[in-house]
Design an enzyme around this catalytic site. Sequence first.
Site, mmCIF file in Angstrom:
data_model
loop_
_atom_site.group_PDB
_atom_site.id
_atom_site.type_symbol
_atom_site.label_atom_id
_atom_site.label_comp_id
_atom_site.label_asym_id
_atom_site.label_seq_id
_atom_site.Cartn_x
_atom_site.Cartn_y
_atom_site.Cartn_z
ATOM 1 N N GLU A 164 0.840 -1.209 0.000
ATOM 2 C CA GLU A 164 0.000 0.000 0.000
ATOM 3 C C GLU A 164 0.865 1.245 0.000
ATOM 4 O O GLU A 164 2.007 1.222 0.470
ATOM 5 C CB GLU A 164 -0.870 0.026 1.262
ATOM 6 N N ASP A 165 0.311 2.335 -0.489
ATOM 7 C CA ASP A 165 1.008 3.608 -0.374
ATOM 8 C C ASP A 165 0.754 4.228 0.996
ATOM 9 O O ASP A 165 1.665 4.782 1.603
ATOM 10 C CB ASP A 165 0.613 4.567 -1.506
ATOM 11 N N ASP A 206 -4.523 4.890 6.438
ATOM 12 C CA ASP A 206 -5.050 6.060 7.139
ATOM 13 C C ASP A 206 -6.059 5.572 8.194
ATOM 14 O O ASP A 206 -5.664 5.218 9.304
ATOM 15 C CB ASP A 206 -5.675 6.984 6.078
ATOM 16 N N PHE A 213 -2.430 16.161 4.673
ATOM 17 C CA PHE A 213 -2.800 15.566 3.387
ATOM 18 C C PHE A 213 -1.575 15.539 2.488
ATOM 19 O O PHE A 213 -0.987 16.580 2.184
ATOM 20 C CB PHE A 213 -3.943 16.331 2.719
ATOM 21 N N ARG A 247 0.574 12.201 -8.732
ATOM 22 C CA ARG A 247 1.090 10.846 -8.504
ATOM 23 C C ARG A 247 2.521 10.711 -9.004
ATOM 24 O O ARG A 247 3.284 9.884 -8.532
ATOM 25 C CB ARG A 247 0.231 9.804 -9.235
HETATM 26 C C1 PRP Z 1 -5.930 5.384 -0.559
HETATM 27 C C2 PRP Z 1 -4.789 4.414 -0.278
HETATM 28 C C3 PRP Z 1 -5.466 3.299 0.438
HETATM 29 C C4 PRP Z 1 -6.588 3.989 1.189
HETATM 30 C C5 PRP Z 1 -6.175 4.177 2.626
HETATM 31 O O1 PRP Z 1 -6.557 5.001 -1.751
HETATM 32 O O2 PRP Z 1 -4.158 3.986 -1.446
HETATM 33 O O3 PRP Z 1 -5.957 2.325 -0.449
HETATM 34 O O4 PRP Z 1 -6.804 5.247 0.556
HETATM 35 O O5 PRP Z 1 -7.161 4.814 3.356
HETATM 36 P P1 PRP Z 1 -7.865 4.191 4.630
HETATM 37 O O6 PRP Z 1 -6.822 3.581 5.511
HETATM 38 O O7 PRP Z 1 -8.527 5.373 5.277
HETATM 39 O O8 PRP Z 1 -8.869 3.173 4.157
HETATM 40 P P2 PRP Z 1 -7.539 5.943 -2.589
HETATM 41 O O9 PRP Z 1 -8.966 5.582 -2.300
HETATM 42 O O10 PRP Z 1 -7.123 7.363 -2.427
HETATM 43 O O11 PRP Z 1 -7.363 5.475 -4.080
HETATM 44 P P3 PRP Z 1 -6.056 5.498 -5.017
HETATM 45 O O12 PRP Z 1 -5.058 4.554 -4.384
HETATM 46 O O13 PRP Z 1 -6.580 5.006 -6.319
HETATM 47 O O14 PRP Z 1 -5.535 6.912 -5.085
#
Ligand code: PRP
Length: 174
Positions: free
Chosen positions: A98-99, A102, A151, A164
Amino acid sequence: MTDNRLKVLIPEERIEARVAELGREIRERMGDGPITCIGVLKGSFVFMADLVRAIGGEVRCEFLGVSSYHGGTRSTGVVRITEDLRHPIEDQDCLIVEDIVDTGLTMDYLLRMLAVRGPRSVRVCTLLDKPAHREIDLDIDFVGFQIPDEFVVGYGLDLGEFYRNLPYIAVYTP
Ligand code: PRP
């Protein structure tokens, strides 16, 4: 090109050094066998590309398409699978890549979703851990950086699909 809404939080060189370390830590703890890396799209694609090379050895690359933010800056808690794995993961040692973690809602959902497919093990590696809004207790095996409640964009993370491609992580202030 300077964008004064962006302030560098983690420069490129620190990311590079930490990713190399993570690769070594992952091999130390997961052994020399095949590892199925599961990148969570879209955000993880940049980190995944660097991490699989840092891990080295036998690595399968799989992706899961997941969307939870729906374009805003806050988590909705709604996890939508937009693309599933191409292959079974039965009896495989898996690493979710994961990136950012949160609230933890996405990761919690993914762990439950993958557990029923009979993997030998599932571990979690996130580049960024933002514990301020965690709603669910999660065991994260490998963390690149813990970050404050800001953020962030760059190195795969977006705002409205932009940023990105920044090579560093920046705090975004409108
Ligand atoms: C982001 C990130 C995780 C998620 C984490 O994805 O890549 O998948 O949010 O958040 P959380 O712990 O509150 O669930 P995002 O929905 O922004 O989509 P993306 O990766 O396509 O940008």
